[in-house]
Design an enzyme around this catalytic site. Structure first.
Site, short mmCIF file in Angstrom:
data_model
loop_
_atom_site.label_atom_id
_atom_site.label_comp_id
_atom_site.label_asym_id
_atom_site.label_seq_id
_atom_site.Cartn_x
_atom_site.Cartn_y
_atom_site.Cartn_z
N HIS A 138 0.73 -1.07 -0.35
CA HIS A 138 0.32 -0.10 0.04
C HIS A 138 1.31 1.21 0.09
O HIS A 138 0.05 1.82 -0.47
CB HIS A 138 -0.51 0.05 1.40
CG HIS A 138 -2.54 0.25 0.97
ND1 HIS A 138 -3.07 0.80 -0.37
CD2 HIS A 138 -3.44 0.99 1.90
CE1 HIS A 138 -4.25 0.61 -0.30
NE2 HIS A 138 -3.71 1.35 0.71
N ASN B 100 -7.00 6.80 3.81
CA ASN B 100 -8.00 7.27 3.99
C ASN B 100 -7.80 8.50 4.53
O ASN B 100 -9.59 8.58 3.88
CB ASN B 100 -9.11 6.00 4.28
CG ASN B 100 -8.95 4.99 5.53
OD1 ASN B 100 -7.60 4.86 5.86
ND2 ASN B 100 -9.54 4.31 6.27
N ASP C 75 -0.41 3.11 -5.01
CA ASP C 75 -0.37 1.01 -5.76
C ASP C 75 -1.59 1.34 -5.97
O ASP C 75 -2.72 1.83 -6.26
CB ASP C 75 -0.68 0.47 -4.37
CG ASP C 75 -1.73 1.37 -3.06
OD1 ASP C 75 -1.34 2.00 -2.91
OD2 ASP C 75 -2.12 -0.25 -3.12
N ASN D 170 -9.18 4.07 -1.62
CA ASN D 170 -8.88 5.32 -0.40
C ASN D 170 -8.84 6.22 -0.22
O ASN D 170 -9.36 6.51 0.08
CB ASN D 170 -10.03 4.43 0.77
CG ASN D 170 -10.35 3.19 1.09
OD1 ASN D 170 -11.83 2.98 1.06
ND2 ASN D 170 -10.46 2.08 2.15
#
Length: 194
Positions: A23, A71, A96, A117
């Site tokens: 991520h 997020n 990513d 997100n």
């Protein structure tokens, strides 16, 4: 010619436990860019992140690593963009991408969030403006939507991580063109198999 880039944002989660996880591929690229330019990061609380400034292709560019969780990335991006009056079209977000295999990087202008997100929050924080450029670093998909959250927060195995690093190197090579507004040229270079 598209718009020149004034801000490059690397998405990831803060903290040691998330370093080098899938991520954090976007943050990894921006950290490498800063390192190659000998830039020094400063923590800037008003922008909820770490910032620095580099010169790329004769152009001054701000770099941002949000210190919020993924997020809430929009909080940092909108704070810096509003402060420096940087329009969304002058922002490059590096992130990513599950829909691309490791070793592949792709550029794209505008579009939806695709379930990411970080992108969802940035689009919302910029007042539903999604005209920013995205640099998507492939991390592959685990094959089952139920395990995606766990998959992206783990480190990739060595061979996969090496492919991600290769795609980051290829993407870094075209960034001067992206920054100077030569997006089509950068896409041609990055998207053409070698």
């Amino acid at each position: 010619m598209t718009d020149t880039i004034q801000l490059i944002v690397g998405l990831g989660n803060p903290g040691r436990e998330y370093e080098h996880t899938r991520h954090n591929a976007g943050a990894m690229l921006v950290e490498e860019l800063a390192r190659t330019c000998n830039a020094t990061w400063l923590e800037d609380r008003k922008f909820s992140g770490h910032t620095t400034q580099i010169t790329l292709g004769h152009q001054s560019v701000r770099l941002l690593l949000p210190s919020t969780y993924m997020n809430h990335s929009g909080q940092a991006v909108s704070a810096l963009a509003n402060f420096y009056k940087i329009a969304p079209a002058h922002i490059l977000v590096v992130h990513d991408e599950l829909d691309l295999q490791p070793g592949i990087a792709r550029l794209k202008q505008g579009g939806g969030h695709g379930g990411h997100n970080g992108l969802r929050d940035i689009i919302s924080s910029l007042g539903n403006q999604n005209s920013f450029v995205r640099l998507r670093i492939g991390i592959g998909h685990p094959g089952d939507a139920k395990i995606v959250a766990d998959y992206v927060l783990k480190k990739a195995p060595a061979t996969e991580h090496s492919l991600i690093e290769d795609s980051i190197a290829k993407a870094l090579a075209v960034l001067p063109d992206v920054v100077s507004g030569q997006l089509a040229n950068a896409m041609k270079q990055l998207h053409t198999p070698t």
